[in-house]
Write an enzyme that holds these catalytic residues in place. Structure first.
Site, PDB file in Angstrom:
ATOM      1  N   CYS A  43       0.133   3.979   2.771  1.00 46.71           N
ATOM      2  CA  CYS A  43       0.811   3.373   3.796  1.00 46.71           C
ATOM      3  C   CYS A  43       2.159   3.968   4.232  1.00 46.71           C
ATOM      4  CB  CYS A  43       0.527   1.742   4.125  1.00 46.71           C
ATOM      5  SG  CYS A  43      -1.273   1.392   4.020  1.00 46.71           S
TER       6      CYS A  43
ATOM      7  N   CYS B 171       0.927  -1.286   0.189  1.00 50.09           N
ATOM      8  CA  CYS B 171       0.002   0.099   0.062  1.00 50.09           C
ATOM      9  C   CYS B 171       0.889   1.221  -0.026  1.00 50.09           C
ATOM     10  CB  CYS B 171      -1.004  -0.169   1.218  1.00 50.09           C
ATOM     11  SG  CYS B 171      -1.621   1.434   1.853  1.00 50.09           S
TER      12      CYS B 171
END
Lengths: 75, 183
Positions: free
Chosen positions: B29, B26
């Site tokens: 993230c 991600c």
């Protein structure tokens, strides 16, 4: 703090500037047309943008900061 | 880990907890990682930072109604007090840590609702005026400006904008390394 600057930085003042700006842009584009109309529309964008993004272009003339939040905080 | 185990762990933890649900693939993230790590260090001893790999705990994510990552949830006394999904600014994430510490809902760092409506209304008005005046030359510019003004009403809710602005901030704040004074 100057009462004019204080009013301009208030919610009512900001809405007034936005409405005045839209009226000027409409006047320039829909009523006047031509170069004059374009100039009026561009002039109208100044109070419109100043009202929207919370700054007052005339405030420094009265010795106040340009930023709306700073004017409201009385800085 | 089941939701029951997770809640038990939360309740038995002596400190408030911020849980970071993330995944290695991600990108947002990874973008917020430096900020989250810094906040974790800043609040060390006052707030615990737990990291949960979303790929390894799908059931837990489902039971906590997490539908996107990164999601950070602030828990105080085992109860959720705030959550944030998507890349966010340091101030927003800091507010989440603060809310875990105090137990109060996180302070909103966004625009006032009235400001959003004002910008949306003005943007729409400009686009309307541009359409009425024939959509050519200056009117097209005005329509574009109207679009930009409408975007400024919601820019802080746009995940792409948040990602890009975080990256840019990171890029410009990166200190130059290996500079030589010789010359």
């Amino acid at each position: 703090m100057n009462p004019f600057v204080k009013f301009m930085a208030s919610a009512a003042g900001r809405i007034t500037r936005v409405v005045a700006g839209i009226v000027l842009v409409a006047l320039g584009l829909l009523v006047m047309h031509g170069v004059g109309g374009i100039i009026v529309a561009i002039v109208g964008l100044v109070p419109l943008l100043a009202g929207l993004f919370d700054f007052c272009v005339f405030a420094p003339l009265f010795g106040a900061p340009m930023s709306g939040p700073k004017i409201r905080a009385g800085k | 880990m089941s939701e029951k185990d997770f809640v038990e762990r939360l309740r038995s933890n002596p400190l408030p907890v911020v849980v970071d649900f993330w995944a290695p693939w991600c990108i947002p993230c990874r973008a917020i990682q430096p900020v989250v790590g810094k906040l974790g260090e800043e609040y060390a001893g006052r707030v615990d930072l737990w990291k949960v790999n979303a790929d390894e705990q799908p059931d837990l994510l489902r039971s906590l109604h997490i539908y996107g990552i990164p999601t950070l949830i602030a828990f105080h006394g085992g109860e959720e007090v705030g959550r944030r999904t998507g890349a966010a600014s340091a101030a927003t994430l800091g507010a989440l840590f603060e809310s875990a510490l105090t137990g109060n809902k996180p302070e909103r760092n966004g625009l006032e609702l009235a400001d959003r409506f004002l910008r949306l209304g003005a943007g729409l008005a400009l686009v309307g005026l541009a359409i009425l005046s024939g959509l050519s030359g200056v009117s097209l510019l005005l329509a574009g400006l109207g679009g930009v003004i409408m975007f400024t009403a919601v820019y802080d809710r746009c995940p792409i904008y948040r990602m890009v602005s975080l990256r840019l901030k990171e890029l410009f704040q990166r200190k130059p390394t290996g500079s030589s004074d010789g010359g």
